[in-house]
Design a protein around this motif. Structure first.
Motif, PDB file in Angstrom:
ATOM      1  N   ASP A 191      -2.481  -2.701  -4.606  1.00  0.00           N
ATOM      2  CA  ASP A 191      -2.949  -1.357  -4.266  1.00  0.00           C
ATOM      3  C   ASP A 191      -3.228  -1.200  -2.776  1.00  0.00           C
ATOM      4  OD1 ASP A 191      -2.914  -0.173  -6.866  1.00  0.00           O
ATOM      5  OD2 ASP A 191      -4.695  -1.334  -7.354  1.00  0.00           O
ATOM      6  N   THR A 192      -3.858  -2.202  -2.179  1.00  0.00           N
ATOM      7  CA  THR A 192      -4.311  -2.078  -0.791  1.00  0.00           C
ATOM      8  C   THR A 192      -3.401  -2.744   0.226  1.00  0.00           C
ATOM      9  OG1 THR A 192      -5.636  -4.104  -0.846  1.00  0.00           O
ATOM     10  CG2 THR A 192      -6.689  -2.069  -1.628  1.00  0.00           C
ATOM     11  N   SER A 235       5.063   7.517   0.195  1.00  0.00           N
ATOM     12  CA  SER A 235       3.777   8.099   0.576  1.00  0.00           C
ATOM     13  C   SER A 235       2.773   6.990   0.818  1.00  0.00           C
ATOM     14  CB  SER A 235       3.270   9.052  -0.510  1.00  0.00           C
ATOM     15  OG  SER A 235       3.142   8.377  -1.749  1.00  0.00           O
ATOM     16  N   HIS A 236       1.678   7.361   1.503  1.00  0.00           N
ATOM     17  CA  HIS A 236       0.601   6.416   1.786  1.00  0.00           C
ATOM     18  C   HIS A 236      -0.716   7.177   1.777  1.00  0.00           C
ATOM     19  CE1 HIS A 236      -1.930   3.877   4.591  1.00  0.00           C
ATOM     20  NE2 HIS A 236      -1.635   3.057   3.602  1.00  0.00           N
ATOM     21  N   ASP A 237      -1.679   6.639   1.025  1.00  0.00           N
ATOM     22  CA  ASP A 237      -2.978   7.323   0.890  1.00  0.00           C
ATOM     23  C   ASP A 237      -2.787   8.781   0.478  1.00  0.00           C
ATOM     24  OD1 ASP A 237      -4.413   5.057   1.490  1.00  0.00           O
ATOM     25  OD2 ASP A 237      -4.647   5.549   3.616  1.00  0.00           O
ATOM     26  N   GLU A 238      -1.866   9.000  -0.467  1.00  0.00           N
ATOM     27  CA  GLU A 238      -1.567  10.319  -1.026  1.00  0.00           C
ATOM     28  C   GLU A 238      -0.947  11.292  -0.018  1.00  0.00           C
ATOM     29  OE1 GLU A 238      -4.955  11.848  -3.092  1.00  0.00           O
ATOM     30  OE2 GLU A 238      -5.028  10.165  -4.495  1.00  0.00           O
ATOM     31  N   LYS A 239      -0.515  10.780   1.126  1.00  0.00           N
ATOM     32  CA  LYS A 239       0.168  11.612   2.119  1.00  0.00           C
ATOM     33  C   LYS A 239       1.653  11.285   2.110  1.00  0.00           C
ATOM     34  CE  LYS A 239       0.508  12.443   7.106  1.00  0.00           C
ATOM     35  NZ  LYS A 239       0.023  12.042   8.454  1.00  0.00           N
ATOM     36  N   ALA A 256       0.812  -1.220   0.000  1.00  0.00           N
ATOM     37  CA  ALA A 256       0.000   0.000   0.000  1.00  0.00           C
ATOM     38  C   ALA A 256       0.841   1.264   0.000  1.00  0.00           C
ATOM     39  CB  ALA A 256      -0.934   0.002   1.214  1.00  0.00           C
TER      40      ALA A 256
END
Length: 274
Positions: free
Chosen positions: A219-220, A87-91, A72
């Protein structure tokens, strides 16, 4: 005519692949920029020896087999600047160089990330912490096998697996360097002798026996597909094999063996048995 339809390299073992239009095959038979870094457990920051070659078993560091949540994370690697961005979850989690301070930042951020996932318990075992980021960022050396190899699979093999699973299956799940089209499902498992991809000639080596890394959604990071039992059950294979290992003609696969004739392979190149 079989052709290359996708090319990947994986700068950090177990992390996000980079999809590229071309790959450079080095004279040692490995992909330039592929698995040039790895996060290793504290008690495994130096290599084992296998067949006279350095060997970094994935069981002694962060790898998707045991840490599926790594999938992820999103990785960008600037090899010219020796800089890693995660990055993770766009952060954005970290953007650091490979000097001592940057490595310490990367080790801390990745440790914190893993400890906040369902995989955290695996870090609590004796000898695992602190994590160590190893590799110079340039030499390709952290493949699963001591001889390195270039890895290849066909779209037909993945499609057949997806049909058996009744799930959409992404090529990234299999961490191959080369994806080809134009052959039947499983046909790459039958290759023998020399295989030419574009201008580069390889020798067909063994099939790729898959592990739990393939169960992780790219992806996840969630294990959502029983790939291994489907390959040996519904698809009837004796072993959970998908894809093929290729060794550059004329080399041993040792990172110090420069006797082969490498070159560049590109999306669209023909794949020919020679």
């Amino acid at each position: 005519m079989p052709r290359v339809v996708a090319l990947f390299r994986h700068p950090i073992k177990g992390f996000t692949p980079e999809r590229l239009n071309e790959l450079t095959i080095q004279p040692d038979g490995r992909v330039a920029g592929d698995r040039v870094l790895a996060f290793r457990f504290a008690d495994a920051a130096t290599p084992d020896l296998r067949d006279g070659l350095d060997y970094w078993p994935k069981s002694k560091g962060l790898a998707l087999q045991d840490f599926p949540a790594l999938a992820a994370l999103r990785l960008q690697y600037d090899q010219s600047a020796l800089r890693v961005r995660l990055s993770h979850d766009e952060k954005l989690l970290v953007d650091a160089s490979l000097d001592a301070d940057g490595r310490a930042q990367l080790e801390a951020v990745v440790t914190e990330y893993v400890q906040d996932t369902a995989d955290a318990r695996r870090l609590q075992r004796t000898g695992r912490l602190p994590l160590r980021l190893v590799g110079d960022g340039e030499r390709s050396r952290f493949q699963d096998r001591s001889r390195g190899y270039v890895t290849v699979h066909s779209t037909a093999s993945v499609s057949a697996l997806g049909d058996a699973l009744q799930l959409p299956i992404d090529d990234r799940r299999f961490r191959s360097n080369v994806v080809i089209d134009g052959i039947g499902a499983g046909e790459e498992l039958e290759w023998t002798g020399s295989i030419r991809i574009g201008e580069v000639t390889f020798e067909a080596a063994g099939p790729i026996i898959r592990c739990l890394a393939t169960h992780a959604n790219p992806d996840t990071g969630v294990r959502d597909a029983p790939v291994l039992t489907t390959l040996t059950g519904a698809m009837g294979l004796a072993e959970p094999a998908l894809g093929r290992l290729l060794l550059l003609s004329g080399v041993s696969g040792d990172v110090d063996d420069r006797s082969g004739h490498g070159g560049v392979i590109r999306v669209g190149d023909e794949v020919v048995a020679v």
